[in-house]
Scaffold this motif. Structure first.
Motif, PDB file in Angstrom:
ATOM      1  N   LEU A   1     -12.471 -30.140  45.357  1.00 48.65           N
ATOM      2  CA  LEU A   1     -12.345 -28.710  45.085  1.00 48.65           C
ATOM      3  C   LEU A   1     -11.489 -28.456  43.849  1.00 48.65           C
ATOM      4  O   LEU A   1     -10.604 -27.601  43.842  1.00 48.65           O
ATOM      5  CB  LEU A   1     -11.760 -27.991  46.309  1.00 48.65           C
ATOM      6  CG  LEU A   1     -12.675 -27.925  47.531  1.00 48.65           C
ATOM      7  CD1 LEU A   1     -11.939 -27.366  48.739  1.00 48.65           C
ATOM      8  CD2 LEU A   1     -13.915 -27.088  47.233  1.00 48.65           C
ATOM      9  N   LEU A   2     -11.783 -29.213  42.798  1.00 48.21           N
ATOM     10  CA  LEU A   2     -11.142 -28.993  41.503  1.00 48.21           C
ATOM     11  C   LEU A   2     -12.144 -28.298  40.572  1.00 48.21           C
ATOM     12  O   LEU A   2     -13.346 -28.368  40.765  1.00 48.21           O
ATOM     13  CB  LEU A   2     -10.708 -30.319  40.881  1.00 48.21           C
ATOM     14  CG  LEU A   2      -9.732 -31.189  41.683  1.00 48.21           C
ATOM     15  CD1 LEU A   2      -9.443 -32.483  40.938  1.00 48.21           C
ATOM     16  CD2 LEU A   2      -8.444 -30.433  41.972  1.00 48.21           C
ATOM     17  N   ASN A   3     -11.605 -27.607  39.572  1.00 51.39           N
ATOM     18  CA  ASN A   3     -12.443 -27.018  38.512  1.00 51.39           C
ATOM     19  C   ASN A   3     -13.459 -26.008  39.028  1.00 51.39           C
ATOM     20  O   ASN A   3     -14.608 -25.958  38.559  1.00 51.39           O
ATOM     21  CB  ASN A   3     -13.173 -28.122  37.739  1.00 51.39           C
ATOM     22  CG  ASN A   3     -12.229 -29.182  37.198  1.00 51.39           C
ATOM     23  OD1 ASN A   3     -11.208 -28.868  36.602  1.00 51.39           O
ATOM     24  ND2 ASN A   3     -12.563 -30.442  37.427  1.00 51.39           N
ATOM     25  N   VAL A   4     -13.059 -25.207  40.010  1.00 48.89           N
ATOM     26  CA  VAL A   4     -13.939 -24.145  40.514  1.00 48.89           C
ATOM     27  C   VAL A   4     -13.773 -22.953  39.575  1.00 48.89           C
ATOM     28  O   VAL A   4     -12.705 -22.341  39.511  1.00 48.89           O
ATOM     29  CB  VAL A   4     -13.580 -23.762  41.958  1.00 48.89           C
ATOM     30  CG1 VAL A   4     -14.582 -22.735  42.487  1.00 48.89           C
ATOM     31  CG2 VAL A   4     -13.536 -24.989  42.851  1.00 48.89           C
ATOM     32  N   GLN A   5     -14.840 -22.629  38.838  1.00 46.29           N
ATOM     33  CA  GLN A   5     -14.716 -21.630  37.780  1.00 46.29           C
ATOM     34  C   GLN A   5     -14.948 -20.203  38.262  1.00 46.29           C
ATOM     35  O   GLN A   5     -15.843 -19.938  39.061  1.00 46.29           O
ATOM     36  CB  GLN A   5     -15.702 -21.932  36.655  1.00 46.29           C
ATOM     37  CG  GLN A   5     -15.310 -23.097  35.778  1.00 46.29           C
ATOM     38  CD  GLN A   5     -16.049 -23.060  34.459  1.00 46.29           C
ATOM     39  OE1 GLN A   5     -15.723 -22.264  33.570  1.00 46.29           O
ATOM     40  NE2 GLN A   5     -17.037 -23.926  34.319  1.00 46.29           N
ATOM     41  N   ALA A   6     -14.142 -19.307  37.711  1.00 44.26           N
ATOM     42  CA  ALA A   6     -14.326 -17.865  37.868  1.00 44.26           C
ATOM     43  C   ALA A   6     -14.576 -17.283  36.481  1.00 44.26           C
ATOM     44  O   ALA A   6     -14.458 -17.984  35.480  1.00 44.26           O
ATOM     45  CB  ALA A   6     -13.093 -17.238  38.502  1.00 44.26           C
ATOM     46  N   THR A   7     -14.895 -15.997  36.434  1.00 44.29           N
ATOM     47  CA  THR A   7     -15.124 -15.380  35.132  1.00 44.29           C
ATOM     48  C   THR A   7     -13.847 -15.339  34.303  1.00 44.29           C
ATOM     49  O   THR A   7     -13.906 -15.318  33.072  1.00 44.29           O
ATOM     50  CB  THR A   7     -15.653 -13.953  35.297  1.00 44.29           C
ATOM     51  OG1 THR A   7     -14.752 -13.208  36.134  1.00 44.29           O
ATOM     52  CG2 THR A   7     -17.038 -13.950  35.922  1.00 44.29           C
TER      53      THR A   7
END
Length: 342
Positions: free
Chosen positions: A323-329
């Motif tokens: 659960l690394l690098n989970v992108q948001a806007t």
């Protein structure tokens, strides 16, 4: 065949025959062969560099033309060449064709077959997605500057004109997110194109919306952000990188057994007590795992110590690798299993 003057004819007749036939004729043949070779070389050069005279949009359009391709290209090879009609229509209808033609860019170009995976084609792409959504998707396929395949990181993230980044992995093949590069380094006058076999979809949720979408995994963190009056900042500002503790992390810290008990405990705290703790979990900018290195990491409230060998922060909290690098806007989330205390 040749209009020789009388003086030249006499000279030719008076020359020894071996000189006329064994020296002059080979020299003439050599000249002709050299001329033919130089013409062929020039034709090949012009063919290989024709795209350098065209913009990115013009090069993409040329792949849909049956007249394109070298004379040596087989009919089967031409049939197998990808086309980019849907992409070109999308660029034109969103007003981005001029941008892509006049700026130095790298474009990850989905083929028509890539769009067809989602039932999208040149006739319905605008009506299906809408101009604004389509524009955001297209910008997610463009990178500032010219980046050839050999310049891509072997394992890392590249920022796009959308604001969010694409993940690049180079191995036996080159992948951009979940798409595979099928033709690399198609040069144009103002940049380079990498044809890909899938469409890249950018993040559509801000940090708060993204955390909420995992409900109830981060419900305590969200309750804390609201209580500390930081939720609006995390939703609308940034970009930020958030090291996000799970519900279990808060339950362990607070010594309670249920999520609701943890939320009640958080709501019982004063905003001025919660805010410094939460800000210790927030790093300015988009910081991906590949950007991190062991040592101090500056947050919005001091710095914590990161050990990449053990994937721990301050010797206690552990990063969750899946659960690394989970992108948001407006940023990135890295999930951790303990609450950080400044």
């Amino acid at each position: 065949m040749f209009n020789l003057k009388p003086e030249a004819m006499k000279l030719a007749i008076n020359l020894p025959k071996p000189q006329v036939y064994y020296l002059k004729l080979p020299a003439l043949l050599l000249f002709v062969l050299t001329l033919i070779t130089s013409c062929n070389t020039e034709d090949t050069y012009l063919d290989e560099n024709a795209d350098l005279q065209r913009t990115i949009v013009e090069v993409l359009d040329s792949y849909g033309s049956e007249s394109e391709g070298s004379d040596n290209e087989s009919t089967q090879s031409r049939m197998n060449r990808p086309t980019f009609r849907t992409l070109n229509v999308a660029l034109a209808r969103t007003g981005l064709a001029g941008t892509v033609s006049s700026n130095r860019l790298t474009v990850f170009a989905p083929t028509d077959a890539a769009f067809e995976k989602y039932g999208l084609n040149q006739r319905n792409i605008v009506s299906t997605l809408g101009v604004e959504t389509l524009r955001s998707i297209l910008l997610y396929h463009a990178v500032a500057g010219t980046v050839f395949s050999g310049d891509l990181p072997s394992n890392g993230f590249v920022a796009t004109l959308n604001g969010a980044s694409v993940e690049v992995n180079v191995g036996s093949s080159v992948t951009i997110n979940d798409a595979t590069v099928v033709i690399a380094d198609i040069e144009a006058r103002n940049g380079v194109i990498h044809a890909i076999d899938d469409v890249l979809f950018p993040p559509t949720q801000n940090l708060v919306e993204l955390a909420s979408s995992f409900d109830p995994e981060f419900s305590v963190l969200l309750a804390a952000a609201i209580k500390a009056e930081l939720a609006a900042t995390l939703a609308n500002d940034g970009p930020f990188t958030v090291f996000a503790p799970t519900n279990q992390a808060f339950m362990n810290l607070l010594g309670v057994n249920t999520v609701q008990e943890a939320i009640d405990a958080v709501n019982g705290l004063a905003p001025e007590d919660l805010a410094p703790i939460l800000l210790y979990h927030v790093v300015p900018g988009r910081v991906f795992s590949t950007d991190l290195s062991s040592g101090p990491v500056e947050t919005l409230n001091g710095s914590f110590d990161l050990d990449l060998e053990t994937l721990t922060i301050d010797g206690n909290a552990m990063l969750v690798p899946s659960l690394l690098n989970v992108q948001a806007t407006n940023g990135v989330i890295h999930v951790i299993n303990s609450v950080l205390i400044p």
